[in-house]
Design an enzyme around this catalytic site. Structure first.
Site, mmCIF file in Angstrom:
data_model
loop_
_atom_site.group_PDB
_atom_site.id
_atom_site.type_symbol
_atom_site.label_atom_id
_atom_site.label_comp_id
_atom_site.label_asym_id
_atom_site.label_seq_id
_atom_site.Cartn_x
_atom_site.Cartn_y
_atom_site.Cartn_z
ATOM 1 N N ASN A 1 -8.003 -42.748 15.778
ATOM 2 C CA ASN A 1 -8.683 -43.621 16.902
ATOM 3 C C ASN A 1 -8.566 -44.592 15.651
ATOM 4 O O ASN A 1 -7.443 -45.199 15.398
ATOM 5 C CB ASN A 1 -9.973 -43.220 16.725
ATOM 6 C CG ASN A 1 -9.335 -43.457 18.862
ATOM 7 O OD1 ASN A 1 -10.091 -45.040 19.101
ATOM 8 N ND2 ASN A 1 -10.445 -42.600 19.709
ATOM 9 N N HIS B 1 -4.860 -44.546 14.778
ATOM 10 C CA HIS B 1 -4.514 -42.919 13.903
ATOM 11 C C HIS B 1 -3.632 -43.488 12.716
ATOM 12 O O HIS B 1 -2.399 -42.610 12.252
ATOM 13 C CB HIS B 1 -3.512 -42.662 14.701
ATOM 14 C CG HIS B 1 -3.622 -42.517 15.927
ATOM 15 N ND1 HIS B 1 -5.618 -42.033 16.641
ATOM 16 C CD2 HIS B 1 -3.359 -42.435 17.668
ATOM 17 C CE1 HIS B 1 -5.320 -42.054 18.349
ATOM 18 N NE2 HIS B 1 -4.014 -42.213 18.643
ATOM 19 N N HIS C 1 -2.797 -34.437 19.068
ATOM 20 C CA HIS C 1 -2.483 -35.280 19.948
ATOM 21 C C HIS C 1 -1.525 -35.336 20.799
ATOM 22 O O HIS C 1 -0.628 -35.667 21.759
ATOM 23 C CB HIS C 1 -2.106 -36.539 19.380
ATOM 24 C CG HIS C 1 -2.085 -37.752 20.011
ATOM 25 N ND1 HIS C 1 -1.633 -38.297 21.356
ATOM 26 C CD2 HIS C 1 -2.359 -39.052 19.676
ATOM 27 C CE1 HIS C 1 -2.168 -39.378 21.685
ATOM 28 N NE2 HIS C 1 -3.331 -40.185 20.384
ATOM 29 N N GLU D 1 -8.094 -35.506 22.647
ATOM 30 C CA GLU D 1 -8.603 -35.280 21.302
ATOM 31 C C GLU D 1 -10.203 -35.172 21.194
ATOM 32 O O GLU D 1 -10.376 -36.427 21.122
ATOM 33 C CB GLU D 1 -7.958 -36.747 21.220
ATOM 34 C CG GLU D 1 -6.409 -37.557 21.365
ATOM 35 C CD GLU D 1 -6.030 -38.827 21.476
ATOM 36 O OE1 GLU D 1 -6.173 -39.095 20.488
ATOM 37 O OE2 GLU D 1 -6.109 -39.434 22.705
#
Length: 339
Positions: free
Chosen positions: A70, A96, A171, A304
């Protein structure tokens, strides 16, 4: 040092679930399960070749993201009096893990077991300073088919010499009707979260907690994803849910239940993570996928489970800092059924 791993494809098959996984990014490339009529479909978005994942056009299909999943605001954080700067790859944010996160590296295969309960374990050694993060970290990820209906993922990471933020997430983009079946707006979804962490214009949490009751974010009881998606600011859902109201099973919380109306496939997700980013593939736009499929906006959904976005800069969020010798752990259970 051993020889460098090469990108390869591996398979786990227990007779009812069959998955293909590559050691590049620990990516689930294919996942085949039956519907209630016994029709088998591949229900994850992805590419035909490993090379396609290695090009820059992959929107994180199927991978494990890290060192920090994130967004981190402005790609900056401070820890133990030291200021760290990360690559900015998502507007003003670091997303990420940066330009070359855990999704774009080769993991070593340390174990691969066949049989009734097949499993595969990947390992990655992340170096001090990699993508701006402090300290060496050893990460492992084990995918296992633990029953005829269940895929389990265990992620662990241990910092060797410095405290560091760690937040891993899986993901996969799911489409329970089949990866090539169009959008997921008719899928119904339930999320065991009574609050989200609302975001500013750059998709960074404000630090507040917003009760979902009476809003477009309310999935506390099952509803179709398309029902209120047009009431969400922006292109769709891309928000972190606080997993605070699910029943528990073997120490894991019920995070979400997804159902595809056409073939009745169901996915129940369990986790011990505090949050879950629900994302409706808003930025997937004409991606050439498997078997000639072209994936458009809302062609899949991501669940996620993770620590909260930008937690490293938000003191009232659960901490994602892991000390040397401590162990980061997250377990996810994906249960497939048909109704």
């Amino acid at each position: 040092m051993g020889e460098q791993p090469k990108p390869e494809l591996y398979e786990l098959n227990n007779g009812s679930i069959r998955i293909k996984i590559t050691n590049y990014g620990a990516i689930v490339t294919h996942l085949f399960v039956p519907d209630r009529h016994g029709n088998v479909a591949d229900i994850v978005l992805g590419f035909d070749s490993i090379e396609s994942y290695m090009k820059d056009n992959s929107p994180y299909f199927g991978c494990i993201v890290g060192r920090v999943a994130n967004r981190i605001r402005d790609g900056k954080f401070a820890l133990n009096g030291v200021h760290y700067t990360l690559p900015v790859n998502n507007g003003p944010n670091s997303l990420h893990g940066g330009n070359k996160g855990f999704d774009k590296v080769l993991w070593e295969v340390v174990e691969h077991k066949d049989g009734d309960h097949p499993s595969i374990t990947f390992k990655y050694q992340s170096r001090d300073g990699e993508e701006g993060y402090p300290g060496d970290v050893t990460a492992t990820a084990t995918y296992a088919l633990t029953s005829s209906k269940t895929m389990r993922l265990d992620m662990e990471a241990v910092p060797k010499n410095k405290a560091t933020p760690i937040n891993l997430a899986q993901h996969t983009y799911w489409n329970l009707a089949g990866h090539n079946s169009g959008d997921v707006l008719d899928h119904s979804l339930q999320i065991w979260g009574s609050q989200i962490t609302p975001v500013d214009q750059n998709s960074i949490p404000t630090g507040e907690f917003l009760p979902v009751k009476g809003t477009a974010f309310d999935f506390t009881s099952e509803k179709k994803i398309g029902n209120s998606i047009t009431d969400v600011p922006g292109l769709g859902y891309d928000h972190n849910y606080v997993l605070d109201c699910g029943e528990e099973k073997i120490g894991l919380k019920h995070a979400a239940k997804v159902k595809d109306p056409s073939g009745s496939r169901v996915l129940d997700l369990w986790t011990d993570a505090p949050g879950m980013q629900f994302y409706t593939a808003n930025y997937v736009n004409g991606v050439a996928g498997k078997e000639g499929a072209v994936y458009e906006k809302h062609s899949g959904l991501c669940l996620e489970t993770q620590g909260f976005p930008n937690a490293i800069n938000q003191s009232n969020f659960p901490s994602i800092v892991v000390q040397p010798g401590e162990k980061y752990k997250q377990t996810m259970l994906f249960e497939f059924s048909a109704e």
